[in-house]
Design a protein around this motif. Structure first.
Motif, short mmCIF file in Angstrom:
data_model
loop_
_atom_site.label_atom_id
_atom_site.label_comp_id
_atom_site.label_asym_id
_atom_site.label_seq_id
_atom_site.Cartn_x
_atom_site.Cartn_y
_atom_site.Cartn_z
N MET A 1 16.70 45.89 -4.25
CA MET A 1 17.83 46.14 -3.38
C MET A 1 17.44 45.85 -1.94
O MET A 1 16.44 46.33 -1.46
N LEU A 2 18.22 45.03 -1.29
CA LEU A 2 17.94 44.66 0.09
C LEU A 2 18.49 45.74 1.02
O LEU A 2 19.61 46.20 0.85
N LYS A 3 17.69 46.13 1.98
CA LYS A 3 18.04 47.26 2.83
C LYS A 3 18.35 46.84 4.26
O LYS A 3 17.74 45.92 4.81
N ILE A 4 19.26 47.55 4.86
CA ILE A 4 19.64 47.31 6.24
C ILE A 4 18.44 47.53 7.16
O ILE A 4 18.22 46.77 8.10
N GLN A 5 17.64 48.55 6.88
CA GLN A 5 16.48 48.84 7.73
C GLN A 5 15.49 47.68 7.71
O GLN A 5 14.86 47.39 8.72
N TYR A 6 15.36 47.00 6.58
CA TYR A 6 14.48 45.83 6.48
C TYR A 6 14.92 44.76 7.47
O TYR A 6 14.09 44.15 8.16
N VAL A 7 16.22 44.53 7.56
CA VAL A 7 16.76 43.53 8.49
C VAL A 7 16.44 43.93 9.92
O VAL A 7 15.96 43.12 10.72
N LYS A 8 16.68 45.19 10.27
CA LYS A 8 16.41 45.67 11.62
C LYS A 8 14.93 45.54 11.96
O LYS A 8 14.57 45.14 13.07
N ASP A 9 14.07 45.90 11.02
CA ASP A 9 12.63 45.80 11.24
C ASP A 9 12.19 44.36 11.41
O ASP A 9 11.39 44.04 12.29
N PHE A 10 12.68 43.48 10.57
CA PHE A 10 12.30 42.07 10.61
C PHE A 10 12.68 41.46 11.96
O PHE A 10 11.91 40.72 12.56
N LEU A 11 13.88 41.78 12.43
CA LEU A 11 14.36 41.22 13.69
C LEU A 11 13.86 42.00 14.90
O LEU A 11 14.13 41.62 16.04
N GLU A 12 13.12 43.07 14.64
CA GLU A 12 12.62 43.94 15.71
C GLU A 12 13.78 44.38 16.60
O GLU A 12 13.72 44.30 17.83
N ALA A 13 14.86 44.79 15.95
CA ALA A 13 16.08 45.18 16.65
C ALA A 13 16.59 46.51 16.07
O ALA A 13 17.54 46.53 15.28
N PRO A 14 15.97 47.62 16.47
CA PRO A 14 16.37 48.91 15.91
C PRO A 14 17.81 49.31 16.21
O PRO A 14 18.39 50.10 15.48
N ASN A 15 18.39 48.76 17.26
CA ASN A 15 19.76 49.12 17.63
C ASN A 15 20.80 48.17 17.05
O ASN A 15 21.98 48.28 17.38
N LEU A 16 20.37 47.25 16.20
CA LEU A 16 21.29 46.33 15.54
C LEU A 16 22.29 47.12 14.71
O LEU A 16 21.91 48.08 14.03
N SER A 17 23.54 46.76 14.77
CA SER A 17 24.53 47.52 14.00
C SER A 17 24.32 47.30 12.51
O SER A 17 23.89 46.23 12.07
N ASP A 18 24.62 48.33 11.74
CA ASP A 18 24.49 48.25 10.29
C ASP A 18 25.40 47.16 9.74
O ASP A 18 25.04 46.46 8.80
N MET A 19 26.57 47.02 10.33
CA MET A 19 27.54 46.03 9.86
C MET A 19 26.98 44.60 10.05
O MET A 19 27.11 43.76 9.17
N TYR A 20 26.35 44.35 11.20
CA TYR A 20 25.78 43.03 11.48
C TYR A 20 24.60 42.77 10.54
O TYR A 20 24.46 41.68 9.99
N ALA A 21 23.78 43.78 10.31
CA ALA A 21 22.65 43.65 9.39
C ALA A 21 23.14 43.36 7.97
O ALA A 21 22.57 42.54 7.26
N GLN A 22 24.22 44.02 7.58
CA GLN A 22 24.77 43.82 6.24
C GLN A 22 25.26 42.39 6.05
O GLN A 22 25.19 41.85 4.95
#
Length: 56
Positions: A1-22
């Protein structure tokens, strides 16, 4: 299962919106390799944009 937190961590963008990460996760259609390629491309785009802003 791909996780939103993985996207934020990869992009080094903790404030990235969950919707954009999704959107990255949805775009990869569950393919982790595709997700990594999309994220790498986005990370490079962000680095290039930041570098251009420094020059201007």
């Amino acid at each position: 299962m791909l996780k939103i937190q993985y996207v934020k961590d990869f992009l080094e963008a903790p404030n990235l919106s969950d919707m954009y990460a999704q959107k990255f996760i949805d775009g990869a259609n569950g393919d982790e390799t595709m997700l990594n390629e999309l994220l790498f491309s986005e990370k490079e785009k962000r680095a290039t944009t930041a570098a251009i802003r420094e020059v201007c």
